[in-house]
Design an enzyme around this catalytic site. Structure first.
Site, mmCIF file in Angstrom:
data_model
loop_
_atom_site.group_PDB
_atom_site.id
_atom_site.type_symbol
_atom_site.label_atom_id
_atom_site.label_comp_id
_atom_site.label_asym_id
_atom_site.label_seq_id
_atom_site.Cartn_x
_atom_site.Cartn_y
_atom_site.Cartn_z
ATOM 1 N N ASP A 11 0.863 -0.686 0.440
ATOM 2 C CA ASP A 11 -0.048 0.310 -0.400
ATOM 3 C C ASP A 11 0.773 1.255 0.274
ATOM 4 O O ASP A 11 2.375 0.754 0.047
ATOM 5 C CB ASP A 11 -0.762 -0.115 1.064
ATOM 6 C CG ASP A 11 -0.142 0.370 3.057
ATOM 7 O OD1 ASP A 11 0.563 -0.096 2.525
ATOM 8 O OD2 ASP A 11 -1.193 0.286 3.522
ATOM 9 N N HIS A 12 0.620 1.921 -0.201
ATOM 10 C CA HIS A 12 1.630 3.150 0.049
ATOM 11 C C HIS A 12 2.127 3.805 1.437
ATOM 12 O O HIS A 12 2.741 3.893 0.921
ATOM 13 C CB HIS A 12 0.429 4.658 0.507
ATOM 14 C CG HIS A 12 -0.756 5.132 1.144
ATOM 15 N ND1 HIS A 12 -1.702 3.998 1.387
ATOM 16 C CD2 HIS A 12 -0.241 5.329 2.876
ATOM 17 C CE1 HIS A 12 -2.324 4.038 2.662
ATOM 18 N NE2 HIS A 12 -1.555 4.562 3.343
ATOM 19 N N CYS A 68 2.335 -3.091 4.078
ATOM 20 C CA CYS A 68 2.215 -2.384 4.240
ATOM 21 C C CYS A 68 1.750 -1.656 6.030
ATOM 22 O O CYS A 68 2.997 -1.764 6.430
ATOM 23 C CB CYS A 68 0.502 -2.343 4.782
ATOM 24 S SG CYS A 68 -0.585 -3.367 6.442
ATOM 25 N N GLY A 69 1.473 -0.569 6.480
ATOM 26 C CA GLY A 69 2.255 0.023 7.440
ATOM 27 C C GLY A 69 2.265 -0.543 8.542
ATOM 28 O O GLY A 69 3.779 -1.007 9.400
ATOM 29 N N GLY A 71 1.476 -3.649 8.406
ATOM 30 C CA GLY A 71 1.935 -5.376 7.288
ATOM 31 C C GLY A 71 0.193 -6.212 7.937
ATOM 32 O O GLY A 71 -0.015 -6.600 7.664
ATOM 33 N N HIS A 101 8.431 -23.948 9.633
ATOM 34 C CA HIS A 101 6.969 -24.976 10.040
ATOM 35 C C HIS A 101 6.295 -24.125 9.741
ATOM 36 O O HIS A 101 4.939 -25.441 9.757
ATOM 37 C CB HIS A 101 7.175 -24.331 12.119
ATOM 38 C CG HIS A 101 7.476 -24.980 12.819
ATOM 39 N ND1 HIS A 101 8.228 -24.655 14.420
ATOM 40 C CD2 HIS A 101 9.841 -25.092 12.115
ATOM 41 C CE1 HIS A 101 9.341 -25.163 14.821
ATOM 42 N NE2 HIS A 101 10.013 -25.129 13.093
ATOM 43 N N ASN A 102 5.193 -23.236 8.752
ATOM 44 C CA ASN A 102 3.909 -22.950 8.591
ATOM 45 C C ASN A 102 3.891 -22.951 6.592
ATOM 46 O O ASN A 102 3.002 -22.989 6.440
ATOM 47 C CB ASN A 102 3.860 -21.881 8.995
ATOM 48 C CG ASN A 102 4.209 -21.978 10.126
ATOM 49 O OD1 ASN A 102 4.373 -21.124 11.022
ATOM 50 N ND2 ASN A 102 3.111 -22.504 11.087
ATOM 51 N N ARG A 112 6.146 0.494 8.908
ATOM 52 C CA ARG A 112 6.438 1.772 9.555
ATOM 53 C C ARG A 112 7.535 0.460 10.866
ATOM 54 O O ARG A 112 7.270 2.027 11.692
ATOM 55 C CB ARG A 112 5.047 1.581 10.028
ATOM 56 C CG ARG A 112 4.292 2.776 8.605
ATOM 57 C CD ARG A 112 3.066 3.255 8.867
ATOM 58 N NE ARG A 112 3.274 4.414 7.828
ATOM 59 C CZ ARG A 112 2.257 4.421 7.934
ATOM 60 N NH1 ARG A 112 0.668 4.308 8.251
ATOM 61 N NH2 ARG A 112 1.130 5.404 6.791
#
Length: 145
Positions: A11-12, A68-69, A71, A101-102, A112
């Site tokens: 995103d921004h 994103c900011g 996440g 693991h995942n 951020r």
């Protein structure tokens, strides 16, 4: 050897880190597709998260990175797709566990809250860690509805 294909979306708030990460990964020999945005103008993260998730889910791309900011939002949007296992990774150690693991196929990064040096480390660990399988596989198999 097959070239690993990586999808990127942000995103921004994640725009600048996404562009820097794309350059580094491209220089490292990965095939990259940028799902946007193309500027730091405010935008809605689902508009880039969903196309990235479709591309990874379909097998067109091997992995995705979302920024994103915090996440959280972009990772939540990506996880709406049944074959996506997007993990919020703020340290290389978390990125390692997300893969080993995942079997995460999308790495969400909180732009951020980390430096670009950390982003680079997280990405390299994520891409160079294999899924361990074994006892973890049965848990992964229970994720889709």
């Amino acid at each position: 050897m097959k070239k690993i294909r990586i999808a990127l979306a942000a995103d921004h708030a994640g725009f600048q880190f996404k562009n820097k990460l794309a350059e580094i990964l491209n220089n490292d020999g990965y095939e990259i597709k940028d799902f946007g945005p193309n500027s730091a103008v405010s935008m809605d993260y689902p508009d880039t998260a969903h196309p990235l998730a479709v591309a990874v889910e379909s097998g067109e791309f091997d992995f995705g990175f979302t920024l994103c900011g915090s996440g959280n939002g972009i990772t939540m949007a990506a996880n709406k797709h049944q074959k996506i296992r997007a993990a919020l990774c703020w340290t290389p150690e978390i990125a390692n566990l997300a893969r080993s693991h995942n079997d995460a196929n999308v790495c969400g990064i909180p732009a951020r809250f980390v430096s670009f040096e950390e982003v680079e480390k997280i990405a390299k660990v994520f891409l160079n860690t294999d899924f361990e399988g074994g006892r973890h596989q049965k848990r992964i198999d229970k994720i889709p509805l």
